[in-house]
Design a protein around this motif. Structure first.
Motif, PDB file in Angstrom:
ATOM      1  N   LEU A  14      39.276  18.813  22.932  1.00 41.40           N
ATOM      2  CA  LEU A  14      40.130  19.486  21.955  1.00 41.40           C
ATOM      3  C   LEU A  14      39.311  20.360  21.019  1.00 41.40           C
ATOM      4  N   ASN A  15      38.209  19.824  20.512  1.00 38.67           N
ATOM      5  CA  ASN A  15      37.423  20.544  19.513  1.00 38.67           C
ATOM      6  C   ASN A  15      36.648  21.725  20.094  1.00 38.67           C
ATOM      7  N   TYR A  16      36.302  21.660  21.363  1.00 39.47           N
ATOM      8  CA  TYR A  16      35.671  22.807  22.015  1.00 39.47           C
ATOM      9  C   TYR A  16      36.694  23.823  22.514  1.00 39.47           C
ATOM     10  N   GLY A  17      37.972  23.511  22.389  1.00 37.18           N
ATOM     11  CA  GLY A  17      39.021  24.427  22.818  1.00 37.18           C
ATOM     12  C   GLY A  17      39.252  24.452  24.318  1.00 37.18           C
ATOM     13  N   LEU A  18      38.644  23.518  25.052  1.00 29.91           N
ATOM     14  CA  LEU A  18      38.804  23.509  26.501  1.00 29.91           C
ATOM     15  C   LEU A  18      40.226  23.161  26.927  1.00 29.91           C
ATOM     16  N   MET A 226      33.585  19.189  32.354  1.00 25.34           N
ATOM     17  CA  MET A 226      34.876  19.880  32.315  1.00 25.34           C
ATOM     18  C   MET A 226      34.664  21.373  32.085  1.00 25.34           C
ATOM     19  N   ALA A 227      33.732  21.712  31.188  1.00 27.68           N
ATOM     20  CA  ALA A 227      33.426  23.121  30.930  1.00 27.68           C
ATOM     21  C   ALA A 227      32.869  23.791  32.187  1.00 27.68           C
ATOM     22  N   LEU A 230      35.559  24.623  34.470  1.00 28.12           N
ATOM     23  CA  LEU A 230      36.365  25.730  33.955  1.00 28.12           C
ATOM     24  C   LEU A 230      35.585  27.043  33.854  1.00 28.12           C
ATOM     25  N   ASP A 231      34.310  27.033  34.290  1.00 32.12           N
ATOM     26  CA  ASP A 231      33.448  28.221  34.165  1.00 32.12           C
ATOM     27  C   ASP A 231      33.377  28.706  32.722  1.00 32.12           C
ATOM     28  N   THR A 232      33.225  27.763  31.801  1.00 25.63           N
ATOM     29  CA  THR A 232      33.214  28.070  30.375  1.00 25.63           C
ATOM     30  C   THR A 232      31.917  27.540  29.740  1.00 25.63           C
ATOM     31  N   ASP A 233      31.260  28.393  28.962  1.00 26.68           N
ATOM     32  CA  ASP A 233      30.028  27.979  28.275  1.00 26.68           C
ATOM     33  C   ASP A 233      30.378  27.287  26.963  1.00 26.68           C
ATOM     34  N   ILE A 234      29.737  26.154  26.715  1.00 27.39           N
ATOM     35  CA  ILE A 234      29.864  25.496  25.425  1.00 27.39           C
ATOM     36  C   ILE A 234      28.455  25.194  24.901  1.00 27.39           C
ATOM     37  N   PRO A 235      28.260  25.178  23.582  1.00 26.27           N
ATOM     38  CA  PRO A 235      26.923  24.995  23.009  1.00 26.27           C
ATOM     39  C   PRO A 235      26.523  23.547  22.878  1.00 26.27           C
ATOM     40  N   ASP A 236      25.268  23.350  22.470  1.00 24.76           N
ATOM     41  CA  ASP A 236      24.755  22.037  22.035  1.00 24.76           C
ATOM     42  C   ASP A 236      24.766  20.979  23.123  1.00 24.76           C
ATOM     43  N   VAL A 237      24.366  21.340  24.320  1.00 26.71           N
ATOM     44  CA  VAL A 237      24.246  20.363  25.400  1.00 26.71           C
ATOM     45  C   VAL A 237      22.817  20.393  25.904  1.00 26.71           C
ATOM     46  N   SER A 238      22.222  19.196  26.048  1.00 27.11           N
ATOM     47  CA  SER A 238      20.851  19.122  26.543  1.00 27.11           C
ATOM     48  C   SER A 238      20.774  18.235  27.767  1.00 27.11           C
TER      49      SER A 238
END
Length: 238
Positions: A14-18, A226-227, A230-238
């Motif tokens: 929800l918070n990443y808008g996915l 999930m991102a 969806l072929d969607t970039d999200i930040p803060d992942v290591s």
């Protein structure tokens, strides 16, 4: 295995808008008749008598894929890959993955099941051991680790030789570095590379949850995967 893992994952989505890019459905609740397609009658009666209304299944995603209403279906809940025909094993009591694959077999001649949990997906493998319509490939820690089975294999050759028309990918997060129960060393990005690779074959794909016992890592991993789906970039992942 606490449901809090799923609440955290859902909140991150929800918070990443996915959530804007997916459709969310309430899971289908398995009937006794459906569960006894694999499990013995006595075993299901026993489970009902000690813990009623406690069963979550992943069949709903298979139905969406069969109806071509989506290319990828995701269910992080349930996914009890150790459950046997007449007994529970390794936290697992009803083999909901069996029901999901059984549904896919109504429309697909061959289904490939891939398991990247740190544990061997032995219950699913055993359930379909005598049919060539389902192939099970389990990447898990082996030798001196529960269940003491396993080895390394290459997926490209599997896809070339077996030629499935649908793929089920169990994304157990206990294979991540820092898991409280597992003792493996995958990063979240490394774990998600499995999703990215299988997605590249452009087949109907059912993505499932599984193990994972450091809750914050589980939620982050499944949100990131999930991102990737969806072929969607999200930040803060290591």
């Amino acid at each position: 295995m606490k449901p809090h893992r799923l609440r955290m994952t859902h909140n991150l989505l929800l918070n990443y808008g996915l959530y804007r890019k997916i459709e969310i459905y309430r899971p289908h609740k398995a009937t006794t008749e459906e569960m006894t397609k694999y499990h013995s009658d006595d075993y299901i009666k026993f489970l009902k008598s000690i813990r009623p209304d406690n069963i979550s299944v992943v069949k709903a995603g298979s139905v969406k894929l069969n109806r071509q209403q989506t290319d990828i279906a995701v269910n992080w809940a349930g996914v009890l890959h150790h459950a046997k025909k007449s007994e529970a094993s390794g936290f697992c009591y009803v083999n909901d993955i069996f029901l999901a694959i059984l549904e896919l077999l109504k429309y697909h001649q061959r289904v490939l099941y891939i398991d990247i949990d740190i544990h061997h997906g032995d219950g699913v493998e055993e359930a379909f051991y005598t049919t060539d319509r389902v192939m099970s490939v389990s990447f898990h820690k082996y030798r001196e680790y529960f269940l003491g089975t396993g080895d390394l294999r290459m997926m490209a050759k599997v896809m070339e030789m077996y030629q499935p028309s649908a793929v089920v990918l169990q994304c157990g997060a206990d294979s991540l570095s820092g898991d409280r129960l597992g003792c493996f060393n995958l990063t979240i990005c490394g774990h998600a590379k499995c999703v990215e690779y299988m997605k590249s074959f452009n087949l109907p794909l059912l993505m499932l949850g599984g193990g994972g016992y450091t809750i914050r890592n589980v939620a982050r991993c499944w949100t990131y995967e999930m991102a990737v789906a969806l072929d969607t970039d999200i930040p803060d992942v290591s």
